[in-house]
Design an enzyme around this catalytic site. Structure first.
Site, PDB file in Angstrom:
ATOM      1  N   THR A 365      -6.675   0.570  -4.795  1.00 25.85           N
ATOM      2  CA  THR A 365      -6.160  -0.743  -4.469  1.00 25.85           C
ATOM      3  C   THR A 365      -7.406  -1.588  -4.304  1.00 25.85           C
ATOM      4  O   THR A 365      -8.519  -1.085  -4.388  1.00 25.85           O
ATOM      5  CB  THR A 365      -5.357  -0.602  -3.138  1.00 25.85           C
ATOM      6  N   THR A 383      -2.715  -4.404  -5.475  1.00 25.03           N
ATOM      7  CA  THR A 383      -2.764  -3.030  -5.982  1.00 25.03           C
ATOM      8  C   THR A 383      -1.934  -2.800  -7.245  1.00 25.03           C
ATOM      9  O   THR A 383      -1.033  -3.583  -7.545  1.00 25.03           O
ATOM     10  CB  THR A 383      -2.271  -2.057  -4.875  1.00 25.03           C
TER      11      THR A 383
HETATM   12  N1  GLY Z   1      -0.154   1.504  -2.826  1.00 25.58           N
HETATM   13  C1  GLY Z   1      -0.834   1.471  -1.606  1.00 25.58           C
HETATM   14  C2  GLY Z   1      -0.113   0.748  -0.523  1.00 25.58           C
HETATM   15  O1  GLY Z   1       0.671  -0.115  -0.830  1.00 25.58           O
HETATM   16  O2  GLY Z   1      -0.299   0.998   0.648  1.00 25.58           O
END
Ligand code: GLY
Length: 554
Positions: A365, A383
């Site tokens: 991310t 992300t």
């Molecule tokens: N995909 C990582 C989060 O949203 O925490």
């Protein structure tokens, strides 16, 4: 003086002090020098922090395809200086209309390995394009066309592969090789590209141009939407044109709290970040950390983390689908009850706290922070989930799709491949947003304002927490981003720490209290932070040395 006047004065005084001052310089910290430069270019041409955030988001979508992109989503925490208005743009992906809670289970109701992580079936409906359109139209000063120009140029001219890109591409090489458009864009003859290889993305440039020209309609309707839906369906996915057309960017009230006189503003559900951070700080608040030994400090922080992560797993999900007891979870009296069970001489086994574990999340991310000279601020964590998301690029669009469906609990109540269990609140449902840990945040005292955040899956929350505690100690951003990280998420019942985070004495002391300690395989996180020191009239910014980012103050 009447008492009511005194109360109003005390409440409003600190706010007015921050609002009255303006920073002497602007600052941007992001995970890639080209994205920081794109944001600075927009500030220099008269844009505000929100325009710069559009430029940085779009540039990261081009130069950091393993972390974020138009095919993903995120949270943008905003502070508008003119009136102190704060909001969170929820551009989280949504589950497609044809999704259902058992979609990643086989006929025996077992989780199909990789099904929610790879290929178009793992992709939610993206929110990032809607967020940048909204950011520009509602909060920016410049046209979307102007703010997207640096990213469009970067997509055409390309960016150079570095060692970090190589690591990410190596990790996802087998999946990238499965899809011709992804292989062509992100690999070189089926292999990890050499250092200096230029990644050019002409189709992505065209998609960005359509968004610049038509706003949401350039992505969620028309040619790009049709091409994405066709590609997804042809390859086993379940998107429809209606899913794209119906995608809604939502503005949400941020989570607020306080810690020892400092104000906390952080991400609201469907992120678990704000609630967990405020909860942990509430549990810790009565303790003066400067009076505790290193072992005692870590014991208090870790036991507070353990309790907040337990609640996170039980209660949190998409607030439009489940009732979340936000008031209770961020209440200081509730935290007092949690604190009562903490012993400073003994670790609490997680098994002695009733509940279930947090679901695992992706570990790639990106985060960026922006401050302009008017005092407008943006903290954004964005992300595509795993490195290179689903690894699937929709042919003809340049859009790399996320695999955010993996942030749902594929099978609530049953351990997954990591031995963790998710909750009913985070079960898959059409149109629902998966639970996130992304925690773009502000922490401020009367004399200083901090903007911070980081990638890192379920460890995001504890990294931001440690950064905030370092701010509270009076340290500068260089120190927050450098800080040795440790983490506890209730289950597995393990105190994880990166190399150098704990001294030998602390390791021995914590083991003696009954903690199981585990050093992580690598140093984790990529924090991007800004400090506006109002008292000194100075701005500082720092980019995590674990990554390849850049922080600039101008
Ligand atoms: N995909 C990582 C989060 O949203 O925490």
């Amino acid at each position: 003086m009447p008492r009511w006047f005194l109360i109003i004065f005390i409440v409003l005084y600190p706010l007015s002090k921050v609002q009255a001052a303006t920073p002497p310089q602007s600052a941007i910290a992001s995970a890639h020098p080209l994205a920081t430069a794109a944001g600075m270019e927009i500030l220099a041409s008269g844009g505000n922090a929100f325009d710069a955030a559009v430029a940085v988001t779009a540039a990261l979508a081009v130069v950091e395809p393993y972390s974020s992109g138009l095919g993903g989503g995120g949270f943008w925490l905003l502070h508008r200086a003119a009136d102190g208005y704060q909001t969170m743009l929820d551009g989280r992906e949504t589950a497609p209309g044809a999704s259902h809670r058992d979609m990643y289970l086989d006929e025996h109701k077992n989780v199909i390995p990789g099904a929610s992580m790879n290929g178009p079936l793992s992709a939610g409906i993206p929110g990032t394009p809607a967020a940048i359109v909204h950011l520009a139209e509602k909060y920016g000063k410049l046209s979307l066309k102007k703010s997207l120009a640096p990213a469009i140029k970067l997509a055409r001219t390309g960016f150079k592969v570095d060692a970090h890109y190589q690591r990410m591409a190596k990790f996802r090489k087998p999946e990238l090789n499965k899809w011709s458009a992804s292989k062509k864009l992100f690999l070189h003859e089926g292999d990890v590209p050499p250092i200096g290889h230029r990644v050019k993305q002409h189709n992505l440039a065209k998609t960005l141009e359509l968004i610049a020209e038509k706003g949401n309609a350039g992505f969620y309707q028309g040619r790009v939407a049709k091409q994405m839906v066709n590609a997804v369906k042809k390859n086993g996915g379940i998107w429809s044109l209606a899913d794209l057309k119906n995608y809604k960017l939502i503005e949400r009230e941020p989570i607020r709290g306080s810690y020892r006189g400092m104000r906390i503003t952080s991400a609201a559900p469907p992120s678990s970040g704000g609630i967990a951070i405020v909860n942990i700080l509430n549990i810790m608040e009565p303790y003066d950390l400067t009076r505790l030994t290193g072992v005692e400090q870590k014991q208090l922080i870790v036991e507070s983390m353990r309790r907040a992560y337990r609640d996170r797993a039980i209660y949190l999900g998409d607030p439009d689908f489940v009732d979340i007891p936000v008031k209770q979870l961020t209440d200081k009296m509730y935290a007092a009850g949690q604190r009562a069970s903490i012993r400073m001489d003994k670790a609490t086994p997680s098994s002695s706290l009733p509940g279930i574990a947090a679901s695992p999340e992706g570990f790639h991310t990106t985060h960026f922070s922006v401050l302009d000279q008017a005092g407008n601020r943006v903290a954004a964590t964005v992300t595509v989930n795993y490195p290179f998301g689903s690894c699937f690029v929709a042919e003809g669009t340049g859009v790399l799709l996320n695999d955010e469906m993996d942030d749902f609990s594929a099978k609530p109540g049953t351990p997954n491949a990591y031995g963790l269990v998710g909750a009913e609140a985070n079960a898959i449902a059409p149109g629902k947003r998966p639970l996130s840990s992304m925690s773009p945040s502000f922490i401020e005292s009367d004399d200083a304002v901090a903007i911070l955040g980081t990638p890192g899956g379920s460890r995001i929350i504890t990294m931001v927490l440690l950064g905030m505690l370092d701010f509270a100690r009076g340290n500068p951003p260089e120190s927050w981003v450098d800080y040795g990280r440790f983490h506890h998420q209730y289950l597995p019942d393990q105190l994880q720490y990166e190399e150098g985070a704990l001294t030998a004495k602390e390791i021995a002391g914590l083991q003696q209290l009954g903690h199981e300690l585990k050093q992580t395989a690598w140093r984790y996180g990529n924090m991007q932070a800004i400090l506006w020191d109002i008292k000194q009239d100075k701005v500082f910014a720092a980019s995590d040395k674990r990554g390849v980012g850049q922080a600039l103050v101008k």
